[in-house]
Each structure stands twice: as structure tokens, then as C-alpha cells.
Motif scaffolding. Structure first.
Motif, short mmCIF file in Angstrom:
data_model
loop_
_atom_site.label_atom_id
_atom_site.label_comp_id
_atom_site.label_asym_id
_atom_site.label_seq_id
_atom_site.Cartn_x
_atom_site.Cartn_y
_atom_site.Cartn_z
N CYS A 100 0.84 -1.19 0.00
CA CYS A 100 0.00 0.00 0.00
C CYS A 100 0.88 1.25 0.00
CB CYS A 100 -0.91 -0.02 1.24
SG CYS A 100 -1.92 1.46 1.42
N SER A 108 -10.03 -5.51 -6.78
CA SER A 108 -9.60 -4.39 -5.93
C SER A 108 -8.41 -4.84 -5.09
CB SER A 108 -10.73 -3.93 -5.01
OG SER A 108 -11.75 -3.30 -5.74
N CYS A 111 -6.44 -4.40 -1.76
CA CYS A 111 -6.77 -3.91 -0.42
C CYS A 111 -5.68 -4.30 0.56
CB CYS A 111 -8.11 -4.48 0.05
SG CYS A 111 -9.49 -4.19 -1.08
N ARG A 171 -7.63 -1.23 5.24
CA ARG A 171 -8.80 -0.95 4.41
C ARG A 171 -8.57 0.16 3.38
NH1 ARG A 171 -14.01 -1.46 8.58
NH2 ARG A 171 -13.49 -3.57 9.35
N GLN A 188 -8.02 0.95 -0.35
CA GLN A 188 -8.45 0.17 -1.50
C GLN A 188 -8.07 0.88 -2.80
OE1 GLN A 188 -12.47 -1.49 -1.43
NE2 GLN A 188 -12.77 -0.86 -3.56
#
Length: 269
Positions: free
Chosen positions: A5, A18, A20, A24, A26
Motif C-alpha cells: 500500500c 480491488s 486492499c 482498508r 483500496q
């Protein structure tokens, strides 16, 4: 997968198109198959990178084969890594995927080949054409990959963050850089500058790496007028070209110039 991320650096997992993380965050996968991992706060402009028109012109130039010898040399130098089972290779600043696709074609069937660029339009074009490559929109200054997750990185003219290269490469991993050789496109310079100076070798340190090889690749090119103007647009000295230079190139039946590249291999300690 090795993607993380860009906001919290936790691992990303693909679920129902998606990506993720555990916090959380996304990131939806586009219909072309790429994922945009460039948060708005990391952008320097609304739409970073070249325009769609420039990307299409660049693709046409590359597909004409003028840089085919460079493409083949890049693949050849990385062949030992490409032949490894489940190798992971990243092409930073991959553009429309010309070199990335060649890596994917030569790689072991279980390899993971990634292409990264800050220009969403370039990645969109690349992902539509080369589904075997895993493309993402992201910054080379903040690589969205886990620590020590990659076997090799290709950097062709692209900006980079040396500390990020060291972070994401496995110990013993390789970085292949391509930079202009001394005589690269000197005929263009002769049209623009009063005195033609040779390219100075790139002065860049890679802390935590050692240089293990360097190769020179120089060959003549015979360009059409359209190809010559496209190539000039791809260079940093295009801004200094007068209008008469552009007209001369566009009206040329053939423009001869030298391609000259320096390919350097670095290995992670």
C-alpha cells in the motif's frame, strides 16, 4: 505478490478486482488490468507524464525498430535472471512497455515482470497491449513493493531513488541502468548548438551496490523525417530547438544519426 500500500506500506491483496490492505485502503484494478498506486498527495501535477499524443508517437517510433538493438541488449544482459524460476523484475519508468514486454517474452513462465510509470496514460496503453506484464501507476521515488522482494530492476533513462532501489531488491539483486553514451544523437546537437559537446557519463552513486559490468552500444540510424521529429521530442534538448530545426527534420527524406548507450550493471551487497 509483492505490492504494498502506498499509504501505510502494508501488503496488498487482490480481491474482486480491488487491491486492499489490512488498514482498508483500496485501489481498484482498471479494466485494462493495471492498478493506480499513485495517491493524489504524491502527484506533482494533475496528470503527470507525457500526453496521449506523445505516447502514441513514441510507440510508433519504437515499433519502427530504431531502438531494437538496445532492447535485445537489455534482455541479453538480464538473461541469467530471466531464466530463474519465479524471478521478479521491475522496469521503472516503463512508458508504453516496449522494453518491459521484451523482458516478459524472454522470462521463465513463472516469472513476475512488473512495469511502473508515473504516467497513467502510458500504463493504460501498456496494459492493454501486454497482459503478461503486471503494470502499475506509481512514483519511482516511492516504490510500492515489499522490502527485498525483487530480483532485478531495469532503469532506462528514468529518475530513481537509490535508497528505494536498495530497499526493494533482494541481497545480490541487480540494477541495470541505461544512460546516453558520449556520442548519442550528436547530429541533433549539431542542428541546435554552436558547439557540439559529448555527453558526460552519468555521475550517480548507488550506496549498497557495486558495479559489476559496463557495456557500450553504438550504431547508426537512418530516420524518416517523422521519426526524427519524434525522437527529438523524446530528448531533453528539444526545448532548445528552433522552429527551422523542426521544419528541416520534418521535411527530410532521411536523417542519419548515431545511437550511443551505456549499459551498467550494479549488484546489491
Amino acid at each position: 505478490m509483492s505490492l504494498i500500500c502506498p499509504l501505510c506500506h502494508s501488503p496488498l491483496t487482490l480481491t474482486n478486482r480491488s487491491w486492499c490492505c489490512e488498514n482498508r485502503h483500496q485501489f481498484d484494478q482498471a479494466k485494462e488490468g493495471y492498478v493506480n498506486l499513485l495517491p493524489v498527495q504524491h502527484k506533482r501535477s494533475r496528470e503527470p507524464g507525457d500526453s496521449a499524443e506523445m505516447m502514441q508517437a513514441r510507440r510508433e517510433f519504437l515499433e519502427a525498430g530504431y531502438y531494437q538493438p538496445l532492447r535485445e541488449q537489455v534482455v541479453s544482459l538480464l538473461a541469467p535472471v530471466l531464466n530463474q524460476s519465479e524471478c521478479k523484475i521491475l522496469d521503472i519508468g516503463c512508458g508504453e512497455g516496449y522494453y518491459t514486454a521484451a523482458l516478459a517474452e524472454a522470462a521463465d513462465r513463472d516469472a513476475q515482470i512488473y512495469g511502473l510509470d508515473v504516467a497513467r496514460m502510458a500504463i493504460r496503453l501498456a496494459a492493454k497491449r501486454y497482459p503478461a506484464v503486471r503494470f502499475c501507476v506509481a512514483s519511482s521515488q516511492r516504490l510500492p513493493f515489499a522490502d527485498r522482494s525483487l530480483d532485478a530492476i531495469v532503469r532506462i533513462y528514468a529518475p530513481c531513488n537509490e535508497a528505494e532501489l536498495a530497499r526493494v531488491l533482494k541481497p545480490g539483486g541487480l540494477v541495470l541502468t541505461v544512460t546516453p553514451g558520449p556520442h548519442h544523437l550528436q547530429q541533433f546537437k549539431a542542428l541546435i548548438y554552436r558547439e557540439v559537446q559529448l555527453h558526460v557519463p552519468e555521475q550517480k552513486d548507488y550506496p549498497g551496490f557495486r558495479q559489476v559490468a559496463q557495456h557500450a552500444l553504438r550504431y547508426p540510424m537512418a530516420l524518416t523525417g517523422t521519426a526524427a521529429t519524434t525522437l527529438l521530442q523524446m530528448t531533453p534538448f528539444a526545448w532548445r530547438a528552433r522552429e527551422d530545426v523542426w521544419q528541416t527534420l520534418q521535411q527530410s527524406e532521411q536523417f542519419s544519426c548515431d545511437a550511443d548507450f551505456t549499459l551498467t550493471m550494479w549488484q546489491r551487497d
